[in-house]
Each structure stands twice: as structure tokens, then as C-alpha cells.
Design a protein around this motif. Structure first.
Motif: not given
Length: 153
Positions: A58-63, A109-114, A130-131, A141-142
Motif C-alpha cells: 500500500d506504500t507504493f502509491k506514495l512514491y 515547484s516544491a521540495e520537502y526533506v525530513f 525527500r518529497l 516520495i522521491l
């Protein structure tokens, strides 16, 4: 005669301005806004929720598609399984560091790093995510990375 020269000059200036403005882009950049952090955390929280429940498929859709261009689903499942076997079940997550960069305007654009401090039943880890915001507006998720001494014990 003077009027015609002035009129030509004004027309030339307006034409130049129109060409110049047509080629310009207008953007506003926002760095580390709380609202952007919250948007990114919706995805990371969902990822951790699914990992805790061991619903790995189910995580696959988040990537993002960019992630899948360099990683197969089988490799990601191997990562999840190895993490569970070596570190144990995921117990808790805490944001350690975060950064966001969002550009709004003609070139959005938008980038997020946690970086999360995570506690598993056997070992602790630091998990980096990294998103990016995709063209359809969804945040995906990138990159996903797990660092733990538990992998070597």
C-alpha cells in the motif's frame, strides 16, 4: 512631425516592454513554512502508518514516478523486510530536522526533506525522506533512506 517621432518612440518602447515581459517569469519562493511542513508530513505520516501495519504494498502509491525509475517494487519490499528483520517493528517516529522550499508562480515547484528519529523494537534509526510536489499537485516520495547501526549487528 515631432508628434510622429514621439509616437513611434512610445510604440517602440511599448513593443520592447511587451516582448520583455512575455519572456519573464514571476515566482515567489517560500522556505521552511509550517504549512508546507504539514503538507509533507501528511505523506510521511501515511508512510509510517502503513509500515507499522506492515501494509508494504500500500506504500507504493506514495512514491513518485521518478523513484520508480531507479528502484523496483521488489527492491523496496526487500528494504522493508530487511528493516523489519534487523531493526524490528516500527514503534515511534519523531521529526528531527525538516526543510521545505516551495516556488509559486509561472515555474512552480516544491521540495520537502525530513529526517526522522525512529524507534524500532530492536534498534533506533534515522530515516530520511525527500518529497516533491508533482504536476498534478500531489506530494510524492522521491527518496527514502534508513541509517542504523542495527543493520551491522
Amino acid at each position: 512631425m515631432q508628434f510622429i517621432k514621439s509616437f513611434k518612440f512610445v510604440c517602440l518602447m511599448l513593443l520592447t516592454a511587451a516582448i520583455t515581459l512575455n519572456g519573464c517569469s514571476f515566482n515567489n519562493t517560500y522556505i521552511n513554512r509550517e504549512e508546507d511542513k504539514k503538507d509533507g508530513e501528511k505523506v510521511t505520516n501515511k508512510l509510517f502508518e502503513l509500515i507499522k501495519a506492515k501494509k508494504y504494498n500500500d506504500t507504493f502509491k506514495l512514491y513518485s514516478n521518478q523513484f520508480w525509475a531507479v528502484t523496483t517494487k521488489d527492491k523496496l519490499l526487500e528494504l522493508y523486510t530487511a528493516t523489519e528483520n534487523k531493526l524490528g517493528d516500527l514503534d515511534s517516529t519523531t521529526v528531527n530536522k525538516w526543510e521545505t522550499r516551495r516556488v509559486v508562480g509561472t515555474n512552480p515547484s516544491a521540495e520537502y526533506v525530513f529526517a526522522y528519529n525512529t524507534k524500532h523494537s530492536k534498534y533506533k534509526a534515522v530515516e530520511s525522506i525527500r518529497l516533491v510536489k508533482e504536476k498534478d499537485g500531489s506530494i510524492k516520495i522521491l527518496a527514502y533512506n534508513i541509517n542504523s547501526d542495527g543493520f551491522f549487528k
